[in-house]
Write a protein that holds these residues in place. Structure first.
Motif, mmCIF file in Angstrom:
data_model
loop_
_atom_site.group_PDB
_atom_site.id
_atom_site.type_symbol
_atom_site.label_atom_id
_atom_site.label_comp_id
_atom_site.label_asym_id
_atom_site.label_seq_id
_atom_site.Cartn_x
_atom_site.Cartn_y
_atom_site.Cartn_z
ATOM 1 N N VAL A 44 -28.228 17.305 39.668
ATOM 2 C CA VAL A 44 -29.678 17.428 39.503
ATOM 3 C C VAL A 44 -30.345 17.233 40.855
ATOM 4 O O VAL A 44 -29.935 16.360 41.624
ATOM 5 C CB VAL A 44 -30.200 16.342 38.523
ATOM 6 N N LEU A 45 -31.350 18.042 41.142
ATOM 7 C CA LEU A 45 -32.149 17.835 42.356
ATOM 8 C C LEU A 45 -33.589 17.532 41.940
ATOM 9 O O LEU A 45 -34.240 18.357 41.294
ATOM 10 C CB LEU A 45 -32.103 19.083 43.242
ATOM 11 N N ILE A 46 -34.053 16.342 42.302
ATOM 12 C CA ILE A 46 -35.411 15.926 41.937
ATOM 13 C C ILE A 46 -36.308 16.037 43.169
ATOM 14 O O ILE A 46 -35.998 15.469 44.209
ATOM 15 C CB ILE A 46 -35.428 14.457 41.434
ATOM 16 N N THR A 47 -37.379 16.789 43.037
ATOM 17 C CA THR A 47 -38.317 16.939 44.150
ATOM 18 C C THR A 47 -39.673 16.423 43.735
ATOM 19 O O THR A 47 -40.090 16.612 42.590
ATOM 20 C CB THR A 47 -38.452 18.433 44.543
ATOM 21 N N GLY A 48 -40.381 15.787 44.643
ATOM 22 C CA GLY A 48 -41.729 15.310 44.355
ATOM 23 C C GLY A 48 -42.232 14.500 45.528
ATOM 24 O O GLY A 48 -41.426 13.948 46.290
ATOM 25 N N ILE A 157 -26.899 12.915 41.643
ATOM 26 C CA ILE A 157 -28.321 13.238 41.483
ATOM 27 C C ILE A 157 -28.916 13.099 42.877
ATOM 28 O O ILE A 157 -28.716 12.088 43.535
ATOM 29 C CB ILE A 157 -29.029 12.265 40.507
ATOM 30 N N ALA A 158 -29.606 14.136 43.337
ATOM 31 C CA ALA A 158 -30.194 14.085 44.677
ATOM 32 C C ALA A 158 -31.711 14.131 44.561
ATOM 33 O O ALA A 158 -32.256 14.593 43.553
ATOM 34 C CB ALA A 158 -29.698 15.262 45.509
ATOM 35 N N ALA A 159 -32.397 13.611 45.591
ATOM 36 C CA ALA A 159 -33.858 13.667 45.579
ATOM 37 C C ALA A 159 -34.381 13.945 46.972
ATOM 38 O O ALA A 159 -33.730 13.630 47.973
ATOM 39 C CB ALA A 159 -34.434 12.341 45.072
ATOM 40 N N SER A 160 -35.547 14.578 46.996
ATOM 41 C CA SER A 160 -36.177 14.868 48.277
ATOM 42 C C SER A 160 -37.681 14.878 48.092
ATOM 43 O O SER A 160 -38.171 15.344 47.067
ATOM 44 C CB SER A 160 -35.704 16.235 48.767
ATOM 45 N N VAL A 184 -29.740 21.827 38.115
ATOM 46 C CA VAL A 184 -30.942 21.551 37.337
ATOM 47 C C VAL A 184 -32.020 21.023 38.296
ATOM 48 O O VAL A 184 -31.903 19.905 38.785
ATOM 49 C CB VAL A 184 -30.686 20.495 36.241
ATOM 50 N N PRO A 185 -33.045 21.810 38.601
ATOM 51 C CA PRO A 185 -34.118 21.300 39.457
ATOM 52 C C PRO A 185 -35.186 20.599 38.618
ATOM 53 O O PRO A 185 -35.539 21.069 37.543
ATOM 54 C CB PRO A 185 -34.698 22.575 40.092
ATOM 55 N N ILE A 186 -35.635 19.446 39.101
ATOM 56 C CA ILE A 186 -36.722 18.735 38.415
ATOM 57 C C ILE A 186 -37.830 18.504 39.440
ATOM 58 O O ILE A 186 -37.592 17.910 40.488
ATOM 59 C CB ILE A 186 -36.236 17.388 37.838
#
Ligand SMILES: Nc1ncnc2c1ncn2[C@@H]1O[C@H](COP(=O)(O)OP(=O)(O)OP(=O)(O)O)[C@@H](O)[C@H]1O
Ligand SMILES: [Mg+2]
Length: 344
Positions: A44-48, A157-160, A184-186
């Protein structure tokens, strides 16, 4: 045994409703997505933006997943010096580099069976990105200084908080890794894009403080709430959380009122004329209708102030032009165009 049954029961009672506060449609959809994604093992890649809840979401996915009884291991790729990040992630063998006095287990091994959270992944050096991509493909990690690899089973799970697609374009992030991560982009909305959740979040943070200092009823006046609502919150939920802590310390008695708000919060907020109820009526109220009313009012006000210039009005409200246009359509606001024509 009864005690074991009890542990099993409490261990697995993670609630996404309690950790991820919000009733905005974007948050309702997000909770549904988290529940679905948790059951799959996909990356999963979480962006925000900063403070929008990326770590909250990552923990929620882990907490609802079949891996929940194993470790959740956060790694902040921006906080670890580049030359140490590889050995932090994959471990190292004794003598692999100056100061490597013994074997060391990497965070991927610690996360075996659980989840590794690669925060601020955009800061990862390109050479390490290539190694991470290989790990994602075959699940084999190789400690620094070792010529042998071994299998680990950690969900990534990655985030940026910046736009990784832009980083791909300017060559600082590998395109193949980008696509591999965002199975899965979030994308998390900024707080100013879901202002209707501000009162709920304020109440949530006040409730937490009340639990720490019982006996303090702690309330926010209507006028102060309008300011909190209208402010842009560049630091998002984290900024709101810190602000509430600060206001509780600064306020006289148990009421947070306008004079205690910092001047920048008041000056950048636009006072809404909409009449918020002083007290929730016994019969209840329709939150959605009230929110729409306030939204419509602020949109009208912004259009009035900008002589009908929708782009400027969107900017004034901290909205993207497309979001603003969608709201205009939903609220049925008729925008006076600068040349006097009426434009919907
Ligand atoms: N929807 C939410 N409901 C309740 N608390 C939230 C929510 N979103 C964020 N928070 C709280 O706001 C703070 C910031 O959240 P988090 O650390 O997950 O943000 P982030 O996106 O990882 O920020 P950064 O990019 O700065 O690391 C935390 O204290 C978290 O508990
Ligand atoms: Mg974070």
């Amino acid at each position: 045994m009864a005690s074991e049954a009890k542990i099993a029961e409490t261990d697995f009672s993670f609630s996404v409703d309690r950790s991820l506060i919000g009733q905005h449609p974007a948050i309702v959809r997000l909770r549904q997505l988290i529940e679905r994604v948790a059951m799959a093992d996909a990356t999963v890649l979480i962006t925000g933006e900063s403070g929008t809840g990326k770590e909250v979401v990552a923990r929620a996915i882990h907490g609802l997943s079949p891996r929940r009884s194993r470790s959740f291991v956060p790694v902040n790729c921006a906080a670890i010096p580049h030359d140490l990040l590889e050995s932090e992630m994959f471990g190292h063998e004794r003598g692999a580099f100056t100061g490597a006095s013994g074997n060391r287990q990497g965070l991927f091994s610690i996360a075996n069976g659980g989840t590794i959270f690669l925060d601020e992944i955009g800061e990862m050096p390109l050479a390490l990105q290539a190694k991470l991509l290989r790990v994602l493909e075959d699940g084999v990690i190789r400690p620094v200084g070792s010529d042998r690899g071994f299998q680990v089973n950690a969900r990534v799970i990655a985030a940026s908080n910046n736009d990784l697609a832009a980083a791909v374009k300017n060559g600082t992030f590998r395109e193949d890794l980008f696509y591999r991560l965002q199975v899965v982009p979030i994308i998390l909305p900024a707080l100013r894009e879901r202002r209707s959740d501000i009162p709920l979040l304020v109440e949530h943070f006040l409730e937490r403080i009340r639990a720490r200092s019982p006996g303090r009823p702690l309330t926010v006046t209507r006028e102060a709430m309008v300011h909190l609502w209208s402010y842009d919150w560049p630091g998002n939920v984290r900024e709101l959380e810190n602000m509430i802590e600060r206001l509780v310390i600064m306020c006289e008695g148990d009421t947070i009122d306008t004079p205690v708000l910092p001047p920048n919060l008041i000056s950048s907020s636009r006072m809404a004329e909409a009449q918020l109820p002083r007290k929730i009526p016994e019969a209840g109220l329709n939150l959605n209708a009230l929110v729409r009313e306030l939204e419509g009012h602020l949109i009208n006000q912004a259009l009035k102030q900008t002589g009908g210039n929708k782009q400027a009005a969107a900017r004034l409200l901290g909205l993207k032009r497309t979001t603003f246009a969608a709201k205009l359509r939903r609220c049925g606001v008729i925008a006076p165009s600068p040349d006097g024509r009426e434009d919907r």
